[in-house]
Scaffold this active site. Structure first.
Site, PDB file in Angstrom:
ATOM      1  N   LYS A  86       0.816  -1.212   0.000  1.00 47.04           N
ATOM      2  CA  LYS A  86       0.000   0.000   0.000  1.00 47.04           C
ATOM      3  C   LYS A  86       0.854   1.268   0.000  1.00 47.04           C
ATOM      4  O   LYS A  86       0.415   2.320  -0.484  1.00 47.04           O
ATOM      5  CB  LYS A  86      -0.901   0.024   1.238  1.00 47.04           C
ATOM      6  CG  LYS A  86      -1.948  -1.062   1.300  1.00 47.04           C
ATOM      7  CD  LYS A  86      -2.707  -0.960   2.617  1.00 47.04           C
ATOM      8  CE  LYS A  86      -3.799  -2.001   2.747  1.00 47.04           C
ATOM      9  NZ  LYS A  86      -4.527  -1.883   4.028  1.00 47.04           N
ATOM     10  N   ALA A 100      -0.385   1.315   6.290  1.00 47.42           N
ATOM     11  CA  ALA A 100      -0.631   0.309   7.325  1.00 47.42           C
ATOM     12  C   ALA A 100      -1.598  -0.751   6.828  1.00 47.42           C
ATOM     13  O   ALA A 100      -2.369  -0.537   5.885  1.00 47.42           O
ATOM     14  CB  ALA A 100      -1.178   0.978   8.586  1.00 47.42           C
ATOM     15  N   ASP A 101      -1.562  -1.887   7.489  1.00 47.98           N
ATOM     16  CA  ASP A 101      -2.521  -2.953   7.226  1.00 47.98           C
ATOM     17  C   ASP A 101      -2.819  -3.669   8.534  1.00 47.98           C
ATOM     18  O   ASP A 101      -1.930  -3.826   9.375  1.00 47.98           O
ATOM     19  CB  ASP A 101      -1.983  -3.952   6.203  1.00 47.98           C
ATOM     20  CG  ASP A 101      -3.066  -4.916   5.738  1.00 47.98           C
ATOM     21  OD1 ASP A 101      -3.970  -4.464   5.011  1.00 47.98           O
ATOM     22  OD2 ASP A 101      -3.022  -6.094   6.120  1.00 47.98           O
ATOM     23  N   THR A 102      -4.064  -4.083   8.698  1.00 52.73           N
ATOM     24  CA  THR A 102      -4.491  -4.774   9.914  1.00 52.73           C
ATOM     25  C   THR A 102      -5.077  -6.128   9.561  1.00 52.73           C
ATOM     26  O   THR A 102      -5.885  -6.240   8.638  1.00 52.73           O
ATOM     27  CB  THR A 102      -5.524  -3.930  10.689  1.00 52.73           C
ATOM     28  OG1 THR A 102      -4.921  -2.684  11.070  1.00 52.73           O
ATOM     29  CG2 THR A 102      -5.997  -4.653  11.945  1.00 52.73           C
TER      30      THR A 102
END
Length: 219
Positions: free
Chosen positions: A62, A78-80
Site C-alpha cells: 500500500k 498500514a494494514d491490519t
C-alpha cells in the site's frame, strides 16, 4: 492541515490510507498530513502465510507506490489482520460470512496484527517496517446478538467482521496489548519510530529556527 496535539512534523507527511480511523489517530496526535492512496486492491495472503508476514507485506504494498509519488515526504501506510488459531480472517463477503466469522471468534482468543510501512524522504527503496500484536478475547454472544450487530452494517468493511472502536466494542471482553493496534494503527510503536527518525517532534520542543539546528530526518 494544521491541527493541535502533542506532536508536530519536521517534514511533509503523507498517509497512504483512506481509513478514517487511521486519519483520526494522526489528527489527534497533531501530526499534519495529507492523504494519498495506492488505488490498487490489497494483495491476497499466500497459503500458509503467517499473519505478521502478511500484514507487513500488505502494508508495504500500500505504501511503496505512494512513496514514489512523494519523494520529499515521509509516507506511512498500514494494514491490519485478524487471525484465529493462526488462520488469517479477512473482511466478510456478506451477512452470512460475517455471522460465520463472528461465531468462530465468539468465546475464543484471537490476534490482531497491525503493521506500518514508513518510507522516509528520499529513501522509498529502504522502508522501515514495524508491527504490533494484540490478543483479543470475544464474549460468547448468541446468534441473536451477533445478527443484530451485523444488521447495523458496521462489520462490512472490518477485518474479522467487527470494529472494537464502534458498536462492536460490546463483543469484546478483554484485550492484552495495544487498543489502537486493534483499531488499525500501532500508535505507540509508530510514534516512537517517527520520533527516533526525527520525522515528528513534541509540539513544545524548540523549533529549528530557535535552536539553530535543522531537523534530522534519519534513514
Amino acid at each position: 492541515m494544521n491541527v493541535d496535539g502533542p506532536f508536530t512534523a519536521s517534514c511533509p507527511v503523507v498517509l497512504a490510507s483512506g481509513s478514517p480511523r487511521r486519519q483520526e489517530f494522526l489528527r489527534a496526535m497533531g501530526v499534519p498530513f495529507s492523504v494519498d492512496t495506492a488505488g490498487a486492491s490489497e494483495p491476497e495472503p499466500v497459503e500458509g502465510e503467517a499473519a505478521v508476514a502478511y500484514a507487513r507485506r500488505a502494508a508495504c504494498a500500500k505504501t511503496l507506490p505512494v512513496a514514489r509519488r512523494h519523494a520529499a515526504a515521509c509516507v506511512i501506510g498500514a494494514d491490519t489482520v485478524v487471525a484465529l488459531d493462526g488462520v488469517i480472517m479477512g473482511k466478510p463477503a456478506g451477512h452470512a460470512h460475517a455471522l460465520s466469522m463472528l461465531r468462530a471468534l465468539a468465546g475464543a482468543r484471537h490476534e490482531v496484527v497491525s503493521a506500518c510501512c514508513i518510507c522516509l524522504p528520499g529513501n522509498a527503496q529502504e522502508p522501515v517496517v514495524l508491527h504490533a500484536v494484540t490478543s483479543v478475547w470475544m464474549h460468547r454472544w448468541d446468534d441473536a446478538a451477533l445478527k443484530a450487530y451485523i444488521a447495523t452494517g458496521e462489520p462490512a468493511d472490518k477485518a474479522g467482521a467487527y470494529g472494537i472502536q464502534g458498536i462492536g466494542a460490546f463483543l469484546v471482553s478483554r484485550i492484552d496489548g495495544s487498543w489502537s493496534n486493534v483499531v488499525g494503527l500501532p500508535l505507540t510503536e509508530l510514534l516512537t519510530e517517527l520520533q527516533r527518525r526525527g520525522v515528528v517532534v513534541p509540539s513544545g520542543a524548540q523549533t529549528a529556527e530557535q535552536d539553530g539546528h535543522a531537523p534530522d530526518v534519519r534513514d
